[in-house]
Design a protein around this motif. Structure first.
Motif, mmCIF file in Angstrom:
data_model
loop_
_atom_site.group_PDB
_atom_site.id
_atom_site.type_symbol
_atom_site.label_atom_id
_atom_site.label_comp_id
_atom_site.label_asym_id
_atom_site.label_seq_id
_atom_site.Cartn_x
_atom_site.Cartn_y
_atom_site.Cartn_z
ATOM 1 N N SER A 47 0.867 -1.146 -0.049
ATOM 2 C CA SER A 47 0.012 -0.070 0.029
ATOM 3 C C SER A 47 0.960 1.283 -0.032
ATOM 4 N N ARG A 48 0.338 2.415 -0.403
ATOM 5 C CA ARG A 48 1.160 3.435 -0.449
ATOM 6 C C ARG A 48 1.316 3.994 1.048
ATOM 7 N N GLU A 49 0.837 3.746 2.140
ATOM 8 C CA GLU A 49 0.888 3.973 3.490
ATOM 9 C C GLU A 49 2.227 3.205 3.997
ATOM 10 N N GLY A 71 -0.828 18.798 -4.621
ATOM 11 C CA GLY A 71 -2.112 17.969 -4.757
ATOM 12 C C GLY A 71 -2.550 17.439 -3.336
ATOM 13 N N VAL A 72 -3.426 18.160 -2.591
ATOM 14 C CA VAL A 72 -4.012 17.791 -1.172
ATOM 15 C C VAL A 72 -5.091 17.241 -1.136
ATOM 16 N N TRP A 73 -6.057 17.683 -1.661
ATOM 17 C CA TRP A 73 -7.519 17.328 -2.018
ATOM 18 C C TRP A 73 -7.882 17.472 -0.591
ATOM 19 N N GLY A 75 -6.856 16.062 2.173
ATOM 20 C CA GLY A 75 -5.596 16.095 2.985
ATOM 21 C C GLY A 75 -5.152 14.620 3.393
ATOM 22 N N ASP A 76 -5.640 13.478 2.942
ATOM 23 C CA ASP A 76 -5.221 12.224 3.496
ATOM 24 C C ASP A 76 -3.485 11.697 3.598
ATOM 25 N N SER A 77 -2.998 12.318 2.310
ATOM 26 C CA SER A 77 -1.688 12.060 2.323
ATOM 27 C C SER A 77 -0.673 12.787 3.040
ATOM 28 N N PHE A 95 -0.085 22.153 -1.312
ATOM 29 C CA PHE A 95 -0.328 23.262 -2.164
ATOM 30 C C PHE A 95 -1.516 22.696 -2.796
ATOM 31 N N ASP A 96 -2.388 23.344 -3.160
ATOM 32 C CA ASP A 96 -3.896 22.991 -3.849
ATOM 33 C C ASP A 96 -4.536 24.270 -4.296
ATOM 34 N N THR A 97 -5.522 23.956 -5.373
ATOM 35 C CA THR A 97 -6.582 25.149 -5.532
ATOM 36 C C THR A 97 -7.519 25.038 -4.580
ATOM 37 N N PHE A 98 -7.789 23.445 -4.033
ATOM 38 C CA PHE A 98 -8.938 23.374 -3.174
ATOM 39 C C PHE A 98 -10.306 23.446 -3.946
ATOM 40 N N THR A 99 -10.138 23.647 -5.470
ATOM 41 C CA THR A 99 -11.491 23.970 -6.293
ATOM 42 C C THR A 99 -11.276 22.964 -7.388
ATOM 43 N N GLY A 100 -10.459 21.939 -7.467
ATOM 44 C CA GLY A 100 -10.225 20.926 -8.538
ATOM 45 C C GLY A 100 -9.217 20.957 -9.484
ATOM 46 N N LEU A 101 -9.030 20.298 -10.153
ATOM 47 C CA LEU A 101 -7.809 20.075 -11.299
ATOM 48 C C LEU A 101 -7.823 21.574 -12.358
ATOM 49 N N PRO A 102 -6.773 22.071 -12.700
ATOM 50 C CA PRO A 102 -6.952 23.223 -13.967
ATOM 51 C C PRO A 102 -7.291 22.732 -14.999
ATOM 52 N N LYS A 135 -2.877 28.021 -1.068
ATOM 53 C CA LYS A 135 -4.158 27.657 -1.921
ATOM 54 C C LYS A 135 -4.145 28.536 -3.149
ATOM 55 N N GLY A 136 -4.572 27.871 -4.280
ATOM 56 C CA GLY A 136 -4.287 28.365 -5.676
ATOM 57 C C GLY A 136 -3.543 27.531 -6.571
ATOM 58 N N LEU A 137 -3.398 28.104 -7.623
ATOM 59 C CA LEU A 137 -2.672 27.116 -8.741
ATOM 60 C C LEU A 137 -1.342 27.009 -8.174
ATOM 61 N N PHE A 138 -0.492 25.932 -8.467
ATOM 62 C CA PHE A 138 0.830 25.752 -8.258
ATOM 63 C C PHE A 138 1.487 27.080 -8.783
ATOM 64 N N ASP A 162 -1.658 14.634 -10.372
ATOM 65 C CA ASP A 162 -1.950 13.764 -11.552
ATOM 66 C C ASP A 162 -1.755 14.321 -12.928
ATOM 67 N N LEU A 163 -1.528 15.604 -13.105
ATOM 68 C CA LEU A 163 -1.373 16.258 -14.376
ATOM 69 C C LEU A 163 -0.104 16.350 -15.029
ATOM 70 N N TYR A 164 0.293 16.056 -16.282
ATOM 71 C CA TYR A 164 1.659 16.219 -16.592
ATOM 72 C C TYR A 164 1.855 18.183 -16.612
HETATM 73 C C1 LIG Z 1 -5.368 13.182 -6.766
HETATM 74 S S1 LIG Z 1 -5.971 14.786 -5.883
HETATM 75 C C2 LIG Z 1 -4.881 14.648 -4.443
HETATM 76 C C3 LIG Z 1 -5.149 13.757 -3.624
HETATM 77 C C4 LIG Z 1 -4.406 13.772 -2.237
HETATM 78 N N1 LIG Z 1 -2.941 13.775 -2.228
HETATM 79 C C5 LIG Z 1 -4.890 12.446 -1.427
HETATM 80 O O1 LIG Z 1 -3.905 11.807 -1.074
HETATM 81 O O2 LIG Z 1 -5.915 12.127 -1.156
HETATM 82 C C6 LIG Z 1 -5.033 15.859 -6.917
HETATM 83 C C7 LIG Z 1 -5.257 17.331 -6.523
HETATM 84 O O3 LIG Z 1 -4.047 18.087 -7.255
HETATM 85 C C8 LIG Z 1 -4.593 19.261 -7.470
HETATM 86 N N2 LIG Z 1 -4.071 20.046 -8.576
HETATM 87 C C9 LIG Z 1 -3.479 19.637 -9.612
HETATM 88 N N3 LIG Z 1 -2.956 20.339 -10.480
HETATM 89 C C10 LIG Z 1 -2.868 21.672 -9.641
HETATM 90 C C11 LIG Z 1 -2.196 22.985 -10.019
HETATM 91 N N4 LIG Z 1 -1.706 23.287 -11.180
HETATM 92 N N5 LIG Z 1 -2.394 23.892 -8.999
HETATM 93 C C12 LIG Z 1 -2.939 23.394 -8.165
HETATM 94 N N6 LIG Z 1 -3.581 22.486 -7.707
HETATM 95 C C13 LIG Z 1 -3.606 21.349 -8.363
HETATM 96 C C14 LIG Z 1 -6.139 19.227 -7.521
HETATM 97 O O4 LIG Z 1 -6.887 20.414 -7.223
HETATM 98 C C15 LIG Z 1 -6.460 17.999 -6.664
HETATM 99 O O5 LIG Z 1 -6.885 18.212 -5.579
#
Ligand SMILES: C[S@@+](CC[C@H](N)C(=O)[O-])C[C@H]1O[C@@H](n2cnc3c(N)ncnc32)[C@H](O)[C@@H]1O
Length: 227
Positions: A47-49, A71-73, A75-77, A95-102, A135-138, A162-164
Motif C-alpha cells: 500500500s502507499r501507506e 495535490g492535497v484534496w 488531506g489524506d496523504s 499546495f492545491d487550488t482546493f477547487t479541482g484540477l486546472p 491555496k491556488g494554482l501551483f 495527476d497532470l503532466y
Molecule cells: C489526486 S488529488 C490529491 C489527492 C491527495 N494527495 C490524497 O492523497 O488524497 C489531485 C489534486 O491536485 C490538485 N492540482 C493539480 N494540479 C494543480 C495545480 N496546477 N495547481 C493547484 N492544484 C492542482 C487538484 O486540485 C487535486 O485536488
C-alpha cells in the motif's frame, strides 16, 4: 526502396491515424516498459501507506524534513506523512487550488473531470502547527513560496497532482532546490501521459538522474532519490 516504403507508410499513417489521446497514451507505453526494466528491483509495498512509512523510517531515518505536497484534496496523504514524521522541526506544506484540477485528467480512453477534486475551496483541518497550506494554482503560489524554503532541511516532494502540466511545472520550478538526496514521490506514476512523462521530460531537460528507492504494485506509486 526501403526509404520509399518508409515514406509511403508515413503518408498513409498521417492520413489514417486520428489525433487521439488514446493513441498518444499507447505510444508512450513501450517507453514505460523499458523504464521498468532499467530501474532494477526496488522494494515493493502492498500500500502507499507502507511506502510512506519505509521512506520516513528507513530512507530518511526519522530526521526533520521539509515536505512539500502538490495535490492535497482532502488531506489524506499530508496527514499520513505528518503522522509518521513527528520531528518537531519538520515542516509540511500542501499546495492545491482546493477547487479541482486546472484541466481534465485524460489518459487512454478515461477522463477524470476537473471538478472531481473540488472541495469548495476548503482547506483540510489538521491539528498540527507544523502543517500549512497554500491555496491556488501551483503556478501562482509556488514562486512566492520559494524564498521560504529552508535548504538546511532534507527536501521531500510529494507529487500527487495527476497532470503532466502541473508535474512538469513544479519539478522545473523546484530544480534549483532539488539536490542529491532529495526524495520525490509520485502518486499516479503509471499514468504514462502525465506523471511518468513529466519526470522523463524534466530529467532530460535538466540533465538529472535518480534511483527508485521504493514502489507499490505496478508502480502506481514510486519514491525516487535524486542523484
Ligand atoms: C489526486 S488529488 C490529491 C489527492 C491527495 N494527495 C490524497 O492523497 O488524497 C489531485 C489534486 O491536485 C490538485 N492540482 C493539480 N494540479 C494543480 C495545480 N496546477 N495547481 C493547484 N492544484 C492542482 C487538484 O486540485 C487535486 O485536488
Amino acid at each position: 526502396m526501403k526509404k520509399a516504403l518508409r515514406t509511403l507508410a508515413k503518408h498513409i499513417g498521417l492520413a489514417v491515424l486520428p489525433d487521439s489521446d488514446f493513441l498518444r497514451s499507447m505510444l508512450n507505453r513501450p517507453r514505460f516498459e523499458t523504464w521498468k526494466k532499467q530501474i532494477g528491483s526496488p522494494p515493493v509495498f502492498a500500500s502507499r501507506e507502507e511506502l510512506y512509512e519505509f521512506i520516513v523510517r528507513k530512507v530518511l531515518e526519522d530526521r526533520a524534513i521539509q515536505y512539500l505536497e502538490f495535490g492535497v484534496w482532502k488531506g489524506d496523504s499530508i496527514r499520513a506523512f505528518a503522522g509518521l514524521n513527528t520531528h518537531a522541526e519538520s515542516r509540511f506544506v500542501g499546495f492545491d487550488t482546493f477547487t479541482g484540477l486546472p484541466e481534465d485528467w485524460i489518459e487512454f480512453n478515461r477522463s477524470v473531470p476537473r471538478e472531481r477534486f473540488d472541495v469548495g475551496g476548503e482547506i483540510p483541518r489538521i491539528e498540527d502547527d507544523r502543517v500549512d497550506f497554500r491555496k491556488g494554482l501551483f503556478q501562482e503560489t509556488l514562486p512566492s513560496f520559494l524564498p521560504e524554503l529552508e535548504d538546511r532541511l532534507p527536501l521531500v516532494i510529494h507529487n500527487d497532482s495527476d497532470l503532466y502540466s502541473s508535474s512538469l511545472y513544479l519539478l522545473a520550478r523546484l530544480d534549483d532546490h532539488i539536490r542529491p538526496g532529495t526524495i520525490i514521490l509520485f502518486d499516479e506514476f503509471y499514468s504514462v501521459m502525465h506523471e511518468f512523462r513529466a519526470l522523463e521530460d524534466y530529467c532530460q531537460a535538466f540533465q538529472r538522474e535518480y534511483e527508485v528507492v521504493g514502489a507499490t504494485k505496478n508502480y502506481s506509486q514510486i519514491a525516487i532519490r535524486m542523484a
